[in-house]
Design a protein around this motif. Structure first.
Motif, PDB file in Angstrom:
ATOM      1  N   ILE A 174      -0.787 -28.942  37.594  1.00  0.00           N
ATOM      2  CA  ILE A 174      -0.409 -28.103  38.740  1.00  0.00           C
ATOM      3  C   ILE A 174      -0.505 -26.648  38.299  1.00  0.00           C
ATOM      4  CG2 ILE A 174       1.436 -27.546  40.375  1.00  0.00           C
ATOM      5  CD1 ILE A 174       2.453 -30.426  39.952  1.00  0.00           C
ATOM      6  N   ARG A 175      -1.535 -25.965  38.805  1.00  0.00           N
ATOM      7  CA  ARG A 175      -1.790 -24.620  38.293  1.00  0.00           C
ATOM      8  C   ARG A 175      -1.515 -23.521  39.304  1.00  0.00           C
ATOM      9  NH1 ARG A 175      -6.684 -25.058  33.919  1.00  0.00           N
ATOM     10  NH2 ARG A 175      -5.779 -26.837  32.821  1.00  0.00           N
ATOM     11  N   ASN A 176      -1.302 -23.939  40.544  1.00  0.00           N
ATOM     12  CA  ASN A 176      -0.979 -22.934  41.557  1.00  0.00           C
ATOM     13  C   ASN A 176       0.531 -22.679  41.511  1.00  0.00           C
ATOM     14  OD1 ASN A 176      -1.150 -21.205  43.733  1.00  0.00           O
ATOM     15  ND2 ASN A 176      -1.053 -22.853  45.250  1.00  0.00           N
ATOM     16  N   VAL A 177       0.898 -21.969  40.474  1.00  0.00           N
ATOM     17  CA  VAL A 177       2.314 -21.809  40.140  1.00  0.00           C
ATOM     18  C   VAL A 177       2.612 -20.328  39.946  1.00  0.00           C
ATOM     19  CG1 VAL A 177       4.066 -22.295  38.377  1.00  0.00           C
ATOM     20  CG2 VAL A 177       2.414 -24.079  39.006  1.00  0.00           C
ATOM     21  N   ALA A 178       3.763 -19.912  40.417  1.00  0.00           N
ATOM     22  CA  ALA A 178       4.205 -18.537  40.148  1.00  0.00           C
ATOM     23  C   ALA A 178       5.543 -18.570  39.429  1.00  0.00           C
ATOM     24  CB  ALA A 178       4.351 -17.761  41.445  1.00  0.00           C
ATOM     25  N   VAL A 179       5.700 -17.662  38.480  1.00  0.00           N
ATOM     26  CA  VAL A 179       6.992 -17.450  37.833  1.00  0.00           C
ATOM     27  C   VAL A 179       7.477 -16.076  38.272  1.00  0.00           C
ATOM     28  CG1 VAL A 179       8.213 -17.218  35.653  1.00  0.00           C
ATOM     29  CG2 VAL A 179       6.330 -18.859  35.853  1.00  0.00           C
ATOM     30  N   LEU A 180       8.631 -16.048  38.921  1.00  0.00           N
ATOM     31  CA  LEU A 180       9.162 -14.779  39.424  1.00  0.00           C
ATOM     32  C   LEU A 180      10.274 -14.293  38.498  1.00  0.00           C
ATOM     33  CD1 LEU A 180       9.508 -15.671  43.223  1.00  0.00           C
ATOM     34  CD2 LEU A 180       7.462 -14.994  41.927  1.00  0.00           C
ATOM     35  N   GLU A 181      10.136 -13.058  38.076  1.00  0.00           N
ATOM     36  CA  GLU A 181      11.134 -12.487  37.157  1.00  0.00           C
ATOM     37  C   GLU A 181      11.630 -11.173  37.749  1.00  0.00           C
ATOM     38  OE1 GLU A 181      12.924 -13.114  34.368  1.00  0.00           O
ATOM     39  OE2 GLU A 181      13.671 -11.090  34.784  1.00  0.00           O
ATOM     40  N   THR A 199      -1.579  -9.573  27.096  1.00  0.00           N
ATOM     41  CA  THR A 199      -1.152 -10.879  26.589  1.00  0.00           C
ATOM     42  C   THR A 199      -1.003 -11.877  27.742  1.00  0.00           C
ATOM     43  OG1 THR A 199      -0.008  -9.685  24.859  1.00  0.00           O
ATOM     44  CG2 THR A 199       0.561 -11.992  25.100  1.00  0.00           C
ATOM     45  N   TRP A 200      -0.589 -11.380  28.893  1.00  0.00           N
ATOM     46  CA  TRP A 200      -0.606 -12.201  30.110  1.00  0.00           C
ATOM     47  C   TRP A 200      -1.050 -11.302  31.265  1.00  0.00           C
ATOM     48  CZ3 TRP A 200       3.728 -10.483  27.626  1.00  0.00           C
ATOM     49  CH2 TRP A 200       4.555  -9.605  28.325  1.00  0.00           C
ATOM     50  N   ARG A 201      -1.648 -11.922  32.267  1.00  0.00           N
ATOM     51  CA  ARG A 201      -2.111 -11.144  33.413  1.00  0.00           C
ATOM     52  C   ARG A 201      -0.933 -10.574  34.176  1.00  0.00           C
ATOM     53  NH1 ARG A 201      -3.455 -14.164  37.165  1.00  0.00           N
ATOM     54  NH2 ARG A 201      -2.817 -16.088  36.129  1.00  0.00           N
ATOM     55  N   ASP A 202      -1.084  -9.377  34.679  1.00  0.00           N
ATOM     56  CA  ASP A 202      -0.042  -8.758  35.494  1.00  0.00           C
ATOM     57  C   ASP A 202      -0.357  -9.118  36.943  1.00  0.00           C
ATOM     58  OD1 ASP A 202       2.084  -7.196  36.189  1.00  0.00           O
ATOM     59  OD2 ASP A 202       0.934  -5.341  36.230  1.00  0.00           O
ATOM     60  N   ALA A 245       6.331 -23.567  33.666  1.00  0.00           N
ATOM     61  CA  ALA A 245       5.037 -23.249  34.265  1.00  0.00           C
ATOM     62  C   ALA A 245       3.897 -23.740  33.391  1.00  0.00           C
ATOM     63  CB  ALA A 245       4.929 -21.743  34.488  1.00  0.00           C
ATOM     64  N   TRP A 246       4.024 -23.538  32.094  1.00  0.00           N
ATOM     65  CA  TRP A 246       2.943 -23.947  31.193  1.00  0.00           C
ATOM     66  C   TRP A 246       2.779 -25.471  31.187  1.00  0.00           C
ATOM     67  CZ3 TRP A 246       2.583 -26.657  26.447  1.00  0.00           C
ATOM     68  CH2 TRP A 246       1.287 -26.622  25.885  1.00  0.00           C
ATOM     69  N   PHE A 247       3.908 -26.181  31.171  1.00  0.00           N
ATOM     70  CA  PHE A 247       3.798 -27.646  31.185  1.00  0.00           C
ATOM     71  C   PHE A 247       3.281 -28.142  32.530  1.00  0.00           C
ATOM     72  CE2 PHE A 247       6.686 -27.507  27.461  1.00  0.00           C
ATOM     73  CZ  PHE A 247       5.986 -28.359  26.619  1.00  0.00           C
ATOM     74  N   ALA A 292      -0.106 -18.368  27.276  1.00  0.00           N
ATOM     75  CA  ALA A 292      -0.821 -19.632  27.497  1.00  0.00           C
ATOM     76  C   ALA A 292      -0.794 -20.048  28.968  1.00  0.00           C
ATOM     77  CB  ALA A 292      -0.197 -20.723  26.623  1.00  0.00           C
ATOM     78  N   ALA A 293       0.331 -19.814  29.645  1.00  0.00           N
ATOM     79  CA  ALA A 293       0.414 -20.205  31.052  1.00  0.00           C
ATOM     80  C   ALA A 293      -0.502 -19.326  31.897  1.00  0.00           C
ATOM     81  CB  ALA A 293       1.865 -20.079  31.544  1.00  0.00           C
ATOM     82  N   SER A 294      -0.497 -18.056  31.598  1.00  0.00           N
ATOM     83  CA  SER A 294      -1.340 -17.126  32.342  1.00  0.00           C
ATOM     84  C   SER A 294      -2.807 -17.519  32.185  1.00  0.00           C
ATOM     85  CB  SER A 294      -1.097 -15.705  31.811  1.00  0.00           C
ATOM     86  OG  SER A 294      -1.929 -14.782  32.440  1.00  0.00           O
ATOM     87  N   ALA A 295      -3.171 -17.934  30.987  1.00  0.00           N
ATOM     88  CA  ALA A 295      -4.566 -18.332  30.749  1.00  0.00           C
ATOM     89  C   ALA A 295      -4.940 -19.556  31.584  1.00  0.00           C
ATOM     90  CB  ALA A 295      -4.767 -18.625  29.258  1.00  0.00           C
ATOM     91  N   LEU A 296      -3.947 -20.374  31.942  1.00  0.00           N
ATOM     92  CA  LEU A 296      -4.237 -21.564  32.764  1.00  0.00           C
ATOM     93  C   LEU A 296      -4.093 -21.265  34.256  1.00  0.00           C
ATOM     94  CD1 LEU A 296      -2.517 -24.428  30.710  1.00  0.00           C
ATOM     95  CD2 LEU A 296      -4.935 -23.796  30.777  1.00  0.00           C
ATOM     96  N   GLY A 297      -3.861 -20.030  34.609  1.00  0.00           N
ATOM     97  CA  GLY A 297      -3.857 -19.666  36.025  1.00  0.00           C
ATOM     98  C   GLY A 297      -2.496 -19.403  36.627  1.00  0.00           C
ATOM     99  N   VAL A 298      -1.459 -19.564  35.840  1.00  0.00           N
ATOM    100  CA  VAL A 298      -0.116 -19.304  36.367  1.00  0.00           C
ATOM    101  C   VAL A 298       0.055 -17.805  36.606  1.00  0.00           C
ATOM    102  CG1 VAL A 298       2.344 -19.350  35.781  1.00  0.00           C
ATOM    103  CG2 VAL A 298       0.882 -21.322  35.248  1.00  0.00           C
ATOM    104  N   ASP A 299       0.633 -17.446  37.739  1.00  0.00           N
ATOM    105  CA  ASP A 299       0.922 -16.041  38.021  1.00  0.00           C
ATOM    106  C   ASP A 299       2.307 -15.682  37.500  1.00  0.00           C
ATOM    107  OD1 ASP A 299      -1.494 -15.607  39.184  1.00  0.00           O
ATOM    108  OD2 ASP A 299      -0.726 -15.379  41.236  1.00  0.00           O
ATOM    109  N   ILE A 300       2.345 -14.690  36.645  1.00  0.00           N
ATOM    110  CA  ILE A 300       3.631 -14.215  36.133  1.00  0.00           C
ATOM    111  C   ILE A 300       3.911 -12.886  36.821  1.00  0.00           C
ATOM    112  CG2 ILE A 300       4.844 -13.401  34.079  1.00  0.00           C
ATOM    113  CD1 ILE A 300       2.931 -15.445  32.563  1.00  0.00           C
TER     114      ILE A 300
END
Lengths: 993, 208, 91, 417
Positions: free
Chosen positions: D56-63, D22-25, D47-49, D192-200
């Motif tokens: 701005i797609r060079n974004v990481a979400v850290l969890e 569902t999202w890239r690892d 991140a998605w917005f 959706a964010a992962s599909a736009l290049g955001v790293d989760i």
């Protein structure tokens, strides 16, 4: 009348054959016996199909014999007492019991929704997240209602629960959960040591697995040992045994929650008794002897009715003398499962085969097989042939790769045992994995708690007894009891050898979570889509979220996830364990706090007198206050209130204002203390005088207001608003004890000590002269405005008299000791009769305060400053007081703040309403010109029109301006004039006169 | 000129119906008696005067005032702990009025009259503890709450003062309860509800 | 949760009312707006042992200073809020 | 892969073997333009917005755990925009409008269900307060209706009208309010964010901030190594004080536990979302059939993520007072989330005094319903270095200046908001 039960054994079991009980299931009449559960009675009557599953509506039978049951859920009872989702396995049978199957239409056997099975290729885990998005409007209109109707299981009654509940506290040294061998041994040890013990057992009979599995303890058959033990415990006055009571949660400080099903074994509770009772048990120590739960093995068709947990099958046979099948097979991966074969043979049932997943079977069991004439197949069950009438045949994949088929009408399954780790894990503890038993066991526990016996993975009877006994003894000692515990009961340990097997590959649906229809392939799909964390797995597939709380499914589910994601089981981990251990009726948590007894009721000293007068009461916090006193012929409350106001303004009236908070402030530093809590000064108030005071919170916002009088050099009498009485007392105690401990001041609430009445109107003094001792000087000079002192009343009692006015009239407040409150009301009526005295309620009180522009709750809303209320000048600049500094922040002194102002409609006939907003005249309402709102309104009989108070931006500078009152909620728009908030007697001559 | 009568009315006058309540048959499990004629004065030590207060109390009552949650029986009064450095003087109506006590404690304490602010209920019977367990979170086991033990606590979210008086002549424990007057009727109904299943015997008395 | 009131003994949570962090000290008269702002609004909000004010309003009406762990809710100390020293001085 | 009934049917033919994650690892890169701490709804929405609205797609979400493991997965799923004070009103309506298009925006069904939210009132004073609030809503273009007793009876005939301690007199209704499937919101934004290049990046705990000589934040230290960042945004409600402390900040926030409860699944019983005005109780029924309900916070600072019995009892007492028909329905599960309780009950979305560090915190009870709005305005702040018009009042310095947004009027007492 027949009590024929086709699957009931002639003898044996813990049922009373002399007490037949009639019951109905889906409208059909059956018989069972005292000592049955609904499930055991259904088994005895050969009923195999008992319910339909959640999503696919697949036919389901009874799987277990305890509170872990996922399938056999019924609607129990009828009408207002209908209880959805009741587990037939824990419902005690009573005469006249009525139960119905759920989640099916039109009938259990022919369920239209079973068509869902055809769509099962689409109804996979999480399918709804991927569809139902177009068109957007269809979700609420079409898709969601359909989903909601299909979902859910049983139906709630939909009408008020007619039964009562209550709650109680209990205290003990040692609390024990469970009455199996571990729990009873723990109780013996703790009891003998002299500890106060409470033992909770969810079943209605004590003994736990001993009731099903028997055994020999101290050389006695289990049943005899149980009776001997119970007899000894009965001699200990501080050992309390609570049956039908489940310990469901552990909370901080050694507080435990338990639910006692006091009368669920009866058709309805006897008079004066409750249905259930919630216990809050405070225990110094707790021994969790909650045992373990046998777990299924996942294989295709494992949900077919007739497939049952092995331990449940022998419970039905041994404890209830009811035979779930005639020709059975056992599918096991461990030694314990074989006990079902022994029990079945003992009851004369036919064993078709044992399918043992282990490479080896013990010699004893091998000889049992040859003696019993049944084969031992090494392999696994890979398919089930059967349907709503039950199992007909099972397919077996043999270890060598060959297949076999066995004809049976019942299949017992044992995948091993999971210790009941719930209670030990409810403080977010994570259990640890033990390879030897392939199960999670407790890893620590909340403070004061220890697990013992099968709950720790010690499955042997001997180990349970010795662990339980030791735990009981240690718990008693830790709680300070050192009496002699004697010796522990002794028994042998059975062998327990297990080769883990979670999932058998095969064609067809293989269920992990029976109730939520989560299959092995759903778990694989979840993994594929990235939902690998167990919490994601749970949330994506709904695994373990059903009414059985995953008791049979969670570990198998995560084992399969571990397998497909290439991790070990401990690496995969468990989800967080959450209470309650079994679902608990919401009614029990409420106890008697429902309907009119939801909260306490406070009555004023003159309440019953006001009731006699026909007063209409209003709820003000917990208080009941007289709102107005209607008279015959008055068409509505407005008319009554107008009459009361006119009576006061033109003559005299009185009102019970005892609800005001009243606080005695004593001590040499009382004045200094008040100077720090009020914005104005009280240390310079003369004895015999009253003063209006305003207090702030430390953030500079107004907290409360009221008058405070100085009755002696070292004694002030402070009043608060009704709403804030408790909070102000708490705040003052904080100031006294924490902020200013150097001051010598003492505080006491005297709110309940005094009945206080406001007497107002131009004839007030005339009335008072009638009732006050003639020696008292009530003249303007002798008792000036804001005077306060004790006076004698005719007839000998003392009162406190305060010349203060909320109404703007010549007025006094008078306090008498509360038990004279009723007499005071009667005497005021008597004394004022010749002046037409009129009792008035809170509405008239409110009208007169608005006419006078006095602020009250709607203006003291927690965001207004003293300046907003027009009282900024009261803030002393010569001293420190609570809130002084923060009140000076820039936004709190900004010139454009909304401040209190009066309003009146330009059309004199127009009614005002609170909550309307103020918009500049001629502008279209919008967020940028929303300048305030109407806080309080009334019909003013004095002005003969509606008037109000409002908080309006720069309101005081705009007196005379016509603005727009905008009230779209009520479809009203009209012009109002901003005016001086004091509508009545602005120079105050009347109250001083 | 009108004749004024000053009848003192108990806040429970309306709710208390003497006689039997709840389950019948057999002896009532709970006995409730409201005591109506008493003086109740709250005595609070002034700053630094706790010792003086103790001495003054000892002089007047012949017993030491309680400095822990206890009720101390003097010859004609009960001194009941009500908080740090403070206690109640409970006595038969007229025995120890605030005026008289004010002189005793003039140098050491502030006094507040609570005679009308509370209702006094005495609870006993074989099921008294069982019933109270529904309302009180306090451990009332004889070992934990012996005769003379007191507690400032809450029942049903309502503040109360609870203490154990001398046992009845039949050996049954007696629990005394001071309840705020304006809450009294409400709590009374809660008590009756809690006790109904055991059978209740209700009366009132002018005697302390 | 249960709190051992130093005056009344162990009592259940429902008898107590919470105020908050007991660490900030009310600034003396004449303190600046910044100092008072800090006292009124800013909190360490500790995850672990913290000292806080509780009011035994359903009992003896004493304000207490309770040392409690916000991760486990375990209470390690309770004393009168004014401090044991202040209390002894008062007697 | 686009989700639809057609893709679902196609997948069914192949035994669902071809579904993608569902999202890239993702594994952490050395540096991102923006690093967002916190993989809850707010962080992922931000991140998605950033990616979809601000390019701005060079974004990481850290969890630090699994995405949605904080309050996003531990709430009562209610969405509404019935706030009464400037600042809140417009913001929550912005959020509501984003809820209304979420599924189409994300190609993920978050089950946004606009079944209506009713706040019941039991006194004239409450009615007046709701009238004030409802009128504010209407003036801001938000739907609101004031119901009288008859209207409430018609809509919810099962309430206790006859022998209630505090009888219902009416209610404030927002028809567009309702519920959404909380976990699906998280997964939808992640998808959706992962599909736009955001790293989760899951299982990645931030342990410190990297600062340059001027004190500017230039990255974060994590359990998976140092990650450079042009800007760092915090969206860690429940842990805001702890994370801010790593940058030397003290916040006007306390952490409190709020419990929630769910009953066994039953057939449809309660059509909408209701709040009881005379006690602490609110309820809705999930699509699966469980009654989801909650009440007041436990009232003391806590990071324990579990509550105690008094509040549990208080909530059920409220429930039984309002609708005694739920007496025999069983409570199945109880849990506790950590509320970021601010000093005025309203959120903070602002730059911090530390250069390069941006704060999204203090959501109190409003966090879930704010998810899309919070994502948009926080993305705006991160992208443009200025507040979004609808978040201009959520300033960190408002407590210092006195411009609080205090809906409940409780002042600097977080546990009372």
């Amino acid at each position: 009348m027949t009590s024929f039960q086709e699957n009931r054994l002639e003898s044996g079991g813990l049922i009373d054959r002399s007490a037949p009980l009639n019951f109905r299931f889906d409208g059909k009449s059956f018989y069972g016996f005292q000592g049955d559960t609904l499930a055991s009675a259904l088994v005895a009557n050969g009923v195999k199909l008992v319910g339909r599953s959640f999503k696919y509506h697949r036919p389901r039978g009874i799987l277990t014999a305890g509170s872990e049951e996922p399938n056999a859920l019924v609607e129990l009872r009828t009408g207002a007492r209908r209880e959805p989702n009741t587990k037939a396995t824990t419902a005690e049978l009573y005469d006249g019991l009525e139960a119905a199957s759920q989640n099916r239409w039109p009938s259990l056997r022919f369920d239209v929704m079973s068509v869902n099975q055809l769509f099962s290729p689409i109804f996979v885990a999480g399918f709804y997240y991927k569809t139902f998005m177009w068109p957007a409007k269809f979700w609420e209109a079409i898709y969601e209602p359909a989903i909601r109707r299909a979902a859910g299981l049983g139906r709630a009654a939909g009408v008020a629960d007619p039964d009562r509940y209550d709650k109680a506290w209990a205290h003990c040294d040692v609390l024990i959960a469970g009455s199996g061998p571990t729990g009873l041994a723990a109780a013996l040890a703790a009891g003998r040591a002299g500890a106060r013990v409470i033992l909770c057992e969810e079943d209605f009979t004590l003994g736990g697995r001993l009731l099903s599995d028997g055994g020999t303890i101290d050389g006695l058959p289990a049943a005899e040992w149980i009776s001997r033990t119970l007899a000894e415990l009965a001699t200990m006055p501080d050992v309390r045994i609570m049956t039908r009571t489940t310990l469901f949660g552990v909370y901080d400080g050694g507080t435990y929650g338990a639910i006692e099903r006091v009368n669920d074994h009866l058709p309805s509770p006897p008079e004066h008794q409750v249905r259930q009772r919630l216990w809050r048990i405070v225990a110094k120590r707790c021994v969790v002897a909650a045992g373990a739960i046998e777990r299924p093995i996942v294989f295709a068709g494992n949900d077919t009715p007739g497939v049952m947990m092995a331990s449940a099958m022998r419970t039905y046979v041994a404890r209830y003398a009811a035979t779930p099948a005639k020709r059975i097979a056992l599918f096991t991966n461990n030694e314990d499962g074989w006990r079902t074969v022994e029990a079945a043979l003992g009851a004369g049932l036919q064993i078709a085969a044992v399918i043992d997943a282990r490479a080896d079977v013990s010699p004893a069991h091998r000889s049992l097989a040859s003696k019993g004439g049944f084969p031992v197949l090494h392999g696994a069950v890979s398919g089930v042939d059967g349907g709503k009438d039950g199992v007909r045949k099972i397919a077996v994949s043999l270890a060598g790769g060959a297949r076999a088929e066995v004809e049976v009408d019942g299949l017992a399954v044992s995948g091993g045992w999971n210790p009941a780790v719930g209670l030990t894990s409810y403080h977010r503890g994570r259990p640890k994995w033990r390879d030897d038993i392939a199960a999670f066991v407790p890893d620590g526990a909340p403070p004061g708690m220890v697990a013992a016996g099968a709950a720790t993975g010690a499955f042997g009877l001997g180990a349970c007894l010795s662990q339980g006994f030791a735990a009981g003894a240690v718990a008693a000692r830790d709680a300070g009891h050192n009496g002699k515990a004697g010796t522990a009961p002794i028994a042998d340990d059975e062998a327990f050898s297990l080769t883990p097997l979670w999932h058998v590959a095969g064609k067809g649906k293989a269920f992990v979570d029976y109730q939520h229809d989560v299959t092995a392939s759903d778990i694989e799909l979840a993994q594929r889509e990235g939902f690998e964390s167990v919490e994601h797995l749970k949330r994506y597939t709904t695994l373990g979220m059903a009414t059985d709380q995953g008791k049979t499914s969670n570990v198998a589910g995560l084992a399969i996830m571990a397998e497909v994601s290439g991790r070990s089981i401990p690496e995969t981990g468990t989800t967080i364990y959450r209470p309650p251990y079994v679902p608990v009726a919401i009614g029990a948590f409420a106890g008697h706090h429902r309907d009119e007894t939801f909260h306490a009721t406070r009555l004023t000293p003159s309440h019953h007198w006001a009731e006699e007068q026909g007063a209409v009461f209003v709820d003000t916090g917990l208080w009941k206050r007289a709102q107005w006193y209607p008279r015959a012929g008055e068409k509505d409350w407005l008319e009554s209130v107008a009459r009361e106001v006119k009576a006061v303004r033109g003559g005299v009236g009185f009102c019970d204002v005892s609800t005001l908070g009243k606080i005695d402030v004593h001590g040499p530093d009382a004045g200094a203390f008040l100077d720090r809590v009020y914005i104005n000064t009280f240390s310079n108030l003369a004895v015999g005088k009253a003063r209006y005071g305003l207090m702030l919170r430390e953030d500079g916002i107004v907290h409360d207001d009221g008058t405070t009088s100085r009755l002696a050099e070292d004694h002030y009498f402070l009043t608060t608003t009704t709403a804030k009485a408790g909070l102000v007392m708490q705040h003052l105690e904080f100031c006294r004890q924490v902020l200013f401990p150097e001051l010598d001041v003492q505080l006491t609430s005297v709110s309940d000590q005094w009945a206080q009445f406001s007497i107002a109107g131009p004839r007030t003094r005339d009335l008072l002269k009638e009732i006050v001792d003639p020696a008292e000087d009530l003249s303007n000079e002798g008792f000036p405005f804001m005077g306060a002192r004790e006076v004698a009343l005719r007839g000998g009692i003392k009162a406190r008299l305060f010349r203060i006015s909320f109404s703007g009239e010549m007025a006094f407040e008078i306090s008498v000791p509360a038990r004279f409150g009723q007499a005071m009301a009667r005497n005021l009526m008597l004394a004022g009769k010749q002046f037409g005295v009129t009792p008035y309620g809170t509405e008239a009180l409110g009208v007169m305060r608005i006419e006078k522009g006095h602020i009250a709750g709607p203006e003291l809303n927690g965001t207004t400053t003293a300046a907003d209320l027009g009282l900024g000048k009261m803030m002393s600049t010569k001293k420190d007081f609570i809130g002084r500094v923060m009140a000076g922040r820039e936004a709190l002194v900004a010139p454009d703040r909304q401040v209190v102002v009066g309003i009146k409609p330009t059309d004199k006939a127009r009614r005002l309403r609170s909550g309307a907003h103020i918009i500049p005249k001629g502008q279209t309402p919008g967020p940028d010109n929303d300048q305030g709102y109407v806080t309080s309104v009334c019909f003013s009989p004095t002005s003969d029109q509606w008037i109000g108070l409002a908080l309006v931006e720069r309101g005081r500078e705009r007196i005379g301006e016509i603005v727009h009152a905008h009230d779209p909620l009520r479809g009203e728009d009209y012009d109002v004039e901003l005016c001086n908030p004091v509508f009545y007697d602005p120079d105050g001559g009347r109250q001083r006169g | 000129m009108a004749e004024f009568s000053w009848v003192s009315r108990s806040p429970l006058e309306h709710a208390l119906v003497a006689g039997a309540h709840g389950a019948r048959g057999g002896e009532a499990g709970v006995s409730l008696t409201e005591i109506r004629n008493f003086d109740l004065i709250q005595v609070m030590a002034r700053r630094g005067k706790a010792v003086d207060l103790a001495n003054a109390a000892k002089e007047r009552f012949g017993v030491a005032a309680p400095d822990a949650p206890k009720a101390v029986q003097a010859q004609d009064a009960t001194l009941i702990w009500s908080g740090p450095d403070q206690f109640f003087v409970l006595s038969r109506g007229g025995k120890h009025r605030i005026g008289a006590l004010g002189q005793t404690f003039a140098q050491s304490a502030s006094l507040s009259d609570q005679s009308h602010a509370r209702v006094l209920i005495s609870i006993s019977g074989a099921k008294a503890r069982t019933m109270l367990a529904k309302l009180s979170s306090i451990d009332l086991h004889p070992a934990a709450f012996p005769v003379g033990m007191a507690a400032a606590t809450s029942m049903d979210h309502t503040s109360v003062t609870l203490w154990r008086g001398n046992d009845r002549t039949d050996g049954q424990a007696v629990f005394n309860l001071l309840v705020f007057a304006t809450f009294a009727e409400s709590l009374w109904h809660s008590i009756l509800d809690s006790a109904a299943e055991y059978g209740v015997d209700i009366k009132h008395s002018e005697e302390l | 949760m249960r709190i051992v009131c130093p005056f009344c003994g162990e009592r259940e949570l429902g008898e107590f009312t919470y105020l908050g962090d007991a660490k900030p000290v009310r600034p003396a008269a004449g303190a600046s707006e910044d100092e008072v702002f800090d006292y009124v609004y800013l909190r360490d909000n500790v995850a672990g042992d913290t000292s806080e004010y509780w009011y035994h309003g359903g009992g003896c009406r004493a304000w207490l200073k309770v040392t409690r762990n916000t991760l486990t809710h375990e209470i390690s100390a309770v004393e009168p809020a004014a401090g044991v020293g202040a209390r002894q001085a008062a007697r | 892969m686009k989700y639809s009934i057609f893709s679902l049917a196609r997948a069914a033919f192949s035994g669902h073997k071809n579904w993608q994650r569902t999202w890239r690892d993702a594994s952490p890169k050395d540096r991102y333009d923006v690093v967002i701490i916190g993989g809850g709804g707010h962080g992922l929405a931000t991140a998605w917005f950033l990616a979809s609205e601000y390019g701005i797609r060079n974004v990481a979400v850290l969890e630090k755990g699994w995405i949605g493991s904080g309050n996003a997965g531990r709430n009562t799923t209610i969405i509404r925009s019935n706030y009464g004070l400037p600042g809140n009103t417009g913001f929550y309506e912005l959020s509501m409008k984003l809820w209304e298009r979420m599924e189409q925006d994300l190609n993920y069904n978050a089950m946004v269900s606009q079944r209506g939210v009713v706040n019941l009132y039991h006194s004239d004073a409450q009615r007046d307060a709701y009238a004030r609030r409802g009128n504010t809503m209407r003036i801001n273009g938000i739907d609101a209706e004031l119901l009288d007793l008859a209207a409430v009876r018609k809509m919810m005939p099962f309430l206790n009208f006859d022998n209630a301690r505090f009888p219902v007199q009416g209610g404030l209704l927002q028809r567009r309010g309702g519920t959404a499937r909380h976990d699906a919101v998280v997964w939808g934004y992640a998808h959706a964010a992962s599909a736009l290049g955001v790293d989760i990046i899951q299982n990645c705990e931030v342990t410190g901030f990297v600062r340059d000589a001027n004190g500017k934040v230039t990255g974060v230290e994590t359990s998976r190594g140092r990650i450079g960042a042009g800007k760092v945004g915090m969206a860690v409600a429940g842990s805001s004080s702890r994370v801010a402390a790593m940058a030397g900040l003290r916040l006007p926030i306390e952490s409190h536990v709020l419990q929630a409860f769910v009953s066994e699944a039953i057939k449809p019983l309660i059509p909408n979302v209701m709040t009881f005005g005379a006690g602490h109780f609110y309820v809705s029924q999930s699509d699966k059939g469980g009654l989801v309900f909650g009440g007041d916070i436990d009232g003391y600072n806590s990071y324990a993520q579990r509550g105690n019995m008094p509040v549990m009892e208080d909530v059920c007492e409220g429930g039984m007072a309002l609708m005694p028909m739920i007496g025999r329905v069983r409570l199945l599960r109880q849990w506790g989330g950590i509320m970021d309780m601010s000093m005025d009950g309203s959120p903070i979305i602002d730059k911090t005094p530390v250069d390069g560090l941006y704060l999204n915190a203090g959501w109190c009870y409003g966090g879930f319903k704010a998810t899309p709005g919070s994502g948009l305005v926080f993305a705006h702040l991160l992208a443009r270095d200025e507040s979004h018009a609808e978040a201009a009042r959520f300033r960190l310095d408002r407590f210092r200046t006195g411009a609080m947004i205090d809906e409940k009027g409780q002042g600097a007492q977080p546990n009372l908001h």
